[in-house]
Design an enzyme around this catalytic site. Structure first.
Site, PDB file in Angstrom:
ATOM      1  N   CYS A 109      82.750  48.344  18.394  1.00 32.43           N
ATOM      2  CA  CYS A 109      83.608  48.858  19.866  1.00 32.43           C
ATOM      3  C   CYS A 109      84.628  48.448  20.305  1.00 32.43           C
ATOM      4  O   CYS A 109      84.883  46.421  20.439  1.00 32.43           O
ATOM      5  CB  CYS A 109      82.289  49.497  20.733  1.00 32.43           C
ATOM      6  N   PRO A 110      85.712  48.860  20.614  1.00 32.99           N
ATOM      7  CA  PRO A 110      86.358  49.710  20.571  1.00 32.99           C
ATOM      8  C   PRO A 110      86.393  50.534  19.894  1.00 32.99           C
ATOM      9  O   PRO A 110      86.664  52.175  18.601  1.00 32.99           O
ATOM     10  CB  PRO A 110      86.909  50.181  21.999  1.00 32.99           C
ATOM     11  N   GLY A 111      86.848  50.044  18.415  1.00 27.11           N
ATOM     12  CA  GLY A 111      87.187  49.983  16.962  1.00 27.11           C
ATOM     13  C   GLY A 111      89.003  49.733  16.309  1.00 27.11           C
ATOM     14  O   GLY A 111      88.852  50.436  15.173  1.00 27.11           O
ATOM     15  N   GLY A 112      88.803  48.759  17.307  1.00 31.39           N
ATOM     16  CA  GLY A 112      90.832  47.695  16.578  1.00 31.39           C
ATOM     17  C   GLY A 112      90.304  47.686  15.168  1.00 31.39           C
ATOM     18  O   GLY A 112      91.351  47.768  14.372  1.00 31.39           O
ATOM     19  N   ASP A 144      77.490  48.901  17.256  1.00 28.80           N
ATOM     20  CA  ASP A 144      78.123  48.538  18.310  1.00 28.80           C
ATOM     21  C   ASP A 144      77.036  48.929  19.619  1.00 28.80           C
ATOM     22  O   ASP A 144      76.361  50.228  19.342  1.00 28.80           O
ATOM     23  CB  ASP A 144      79.517  48.262  18.411  1.00 28.80           C
ATOM     24  N   ASP A 155      71.484  46.602  17.388  1.00 25.57           N
ATOM     25  CA  ASP A 155      71.948  44.334  17.400  1.00 25.57           C
ATOM     26  C   ASP A 155      72.502  44.408  16.354  1.00 25.57           C
ATOM     27  O   ASP A 155      71.419  44.142  15.354  1.00 25.57           O
ATOM     28  CB  ASP A 155      70.697  44.202  17.789  1.00 25.57           C
ATOM     29  N   ASP A 166      82.841  41.121  14.711  1.00 25.67           N
ATOM     30  CA  ASP A 166      84.053  40.463  15.921  1.00 25.67           C
ATOM     31  C   ASP A 166      82.781  40.473  17.057  1.00 25.67           C
ATOM     32  O   ASP A 166      83.453  40.321  18.311  1.00 25.67           O
ATOM     33  CB  ASP A 166      84.911  41.672  16.107  1.00 25.67           C
ATOM     34  N   LYS A 191      83.947  32.066  16.970  1.00 25.55           N
ATOM     35  CA  LYS A 191      84.847  31.924  18.759  1.00 25.55           C
ATOM     36  C   LYS A 191      84.618  30.360  18.725  1.00 25.55           C
ATOM     37  O   LYS A 191      83.371  29.725  18.511  1.00 25.55           O
ATOM     38  CB  LYS A 191      83.901  32.769  19.805  1.00 25.55           C
TER      39      LYS A 191
END
Ligand code: SAM
EC number: 2.1.1.186
Length: 355
Positions: free
Chosen positions: A220-223, A239, A259, A276, A305
């Site tokens: 989310c939001p879906g990029g 998500d 999850d 992501d 990350k």
């Protein structure tokens, strides 16, 4: 011929330096990096007179995670006469190979804004001078060496060249991508850049085409989902958040509020896994290994990350951990990783299952 210049994201010079030093040492090229914090570049200087050339020939640019672009330094330009920089550069032209392109570059970011604007203006007369002297072809050729002039300020810099078959194809190593106005988030550009950096056009056609199935963990939001939908794929979006309605309306997306670390794929024939989720990098690396070992995907693109400290060590550890888990399980694979232009405190990784 003992130096290479590497472009990196400003603030990541230490990681870029540690990486080139390690990879050079594996080739028995020993030397030291020169680092200026936040400069956006690193110079690696070998002790042997031909070390720069050896690196350009024997080290694959794709192995470098933190370098966006690189070139071998042929001359250092110091205190150029600001009335006639062209002559100062052309003095060294006999060192240059016949080249198909000229890039006048600098570091990236606000500090370099006015210098970069000068670089663009200066390119025009310098290109003309290089074409007249025969160093540069009359028309641009992307399969020939590229001349790089990297300016550290308006009177100083480094002149050299890179090979078109072992370097970034983009000016300063940055591919300029247009943000699609209907995408749900700016991070869509990250996945778009990843496809273009990690896969050739032919590989994209073969490995990421219409009709394939994919799973997006932390969607989310879906990029990222947007990039898969745009390529005609069908996506399981995982998500707890909200997916952009425009994506759900395509009929290509199914959203599950579960999850991502526990989710098992609904379909058995997923080609892609993308992820992501903002999580500890070693946890994400283990999750990716699990998907490949269980045969749940063929290709994956995901972010790791970066921590505040020890970023290079963490990247090496996670990639080694992933690769060794796959090897032990007999999964033949290829891993590529890059600190992309659209990445900030993360790197992007591509894993491909080999036949
Ligand atoms: C950086 S955002 C993803 C942005 C997305 N790639 C895009 O382009 O729009 C991270 C997402 O991961 C989700 N997330 C974090 N931990 C998760 C978990 N354990 N399971 C599922 N989603 C998770 C968050 O809810 C958040 O929406």
């Amino acid at each position: 011929m003992n130096k290479v210049l590497l472009h990196c994201r400003p603030g990541f010079e230490k990681e870029c330096a540690a990486e080139i030093q390690d990879l050079a040492a594996e080739l028995e090229v020993f030397g030291f990096p020169r680092v200026i914090n936040n400069s956006g570049f690193v110079i690696f200087e070998g002790y042997g007179p031909e070390d720069g050339r050896i690196l350009m020939e024997q080290l694959s640019f794709n192995q470098l995670v933190f370098a966006r672009s690189w070139f071998m330094v042929l001359a250092e330009l110091k205190d150029m006469d600001t009335e006639d920089r062209i002559s100062a550069v052309m003095e060294h032209s006999e060192l240059l190979p016949k080249a198909g392109m000229l890039w006048v570059e600098s570091g990236e970011g606000d500090e370099y804004r006015s210098l970069l604007s000068f670089c663009r203006k200066f390119t025009v007369p310098l290109r003309q001078a290089m074409r007249s002297s025969g160093v540069l072809t009359k028309k641009e050729h992307d399969k020939m060496p590229r001349i790089h002039l990297f300016l550290t300020d308006s009177g100083n810099g480094y002149l050299g060249y890179s090979r078109s078959d072992n370097g970034s194809p983009f000016y300063m190593g940055i591919e300029r991508l247009k943000f699609p106005s209907d995408a749900p988030s700016r991070s869509t550009l990250k996945l778009d850049e990843a496809f273009s950096v990690f896969l050739t056009k032919e590989e994209q056609e073969e490995r990421a085409h219409s009709g394939m199935k994919a799973v997006d963990l932390g969607a989310c939001p879906g990029g990222w989902t947007y990039q898969l939908v745009r390529r005609g794929m069908f996506v399981e979006a995982i998500d707890n958040g909200e997916m952009a309605p425009s994506l759900m309306e395509t009929g290509q997306v199914k959203h599950y509020s579960v999850d991502g670390f526990k989710h098992e794929p609904i379909h058995t024939n997923n080609r892609w896994l993308i992820c992501d989720m903002v999580e500890k990098p070693d946890r994400v690396a283990s999750l990716m290994a699990r998907w490949f070992i269980n045969g749940w995907c063929h290709d994956a693109i995901f972010n790791l990350k970066l921590p505040m400290k020890q970023r290079y060590t963490m990247v090496s550890d996670c990639l080694n951990q992933l690769s060794s888990a796959l090897r032990h399980a007999g999964v033949r694979h290829e891993i590529k990783a890059k600190h992309l232009y659209h990445d900030r405190e993360e790197i992007t990784v591509y894993v491909h299952r080999r036949k």
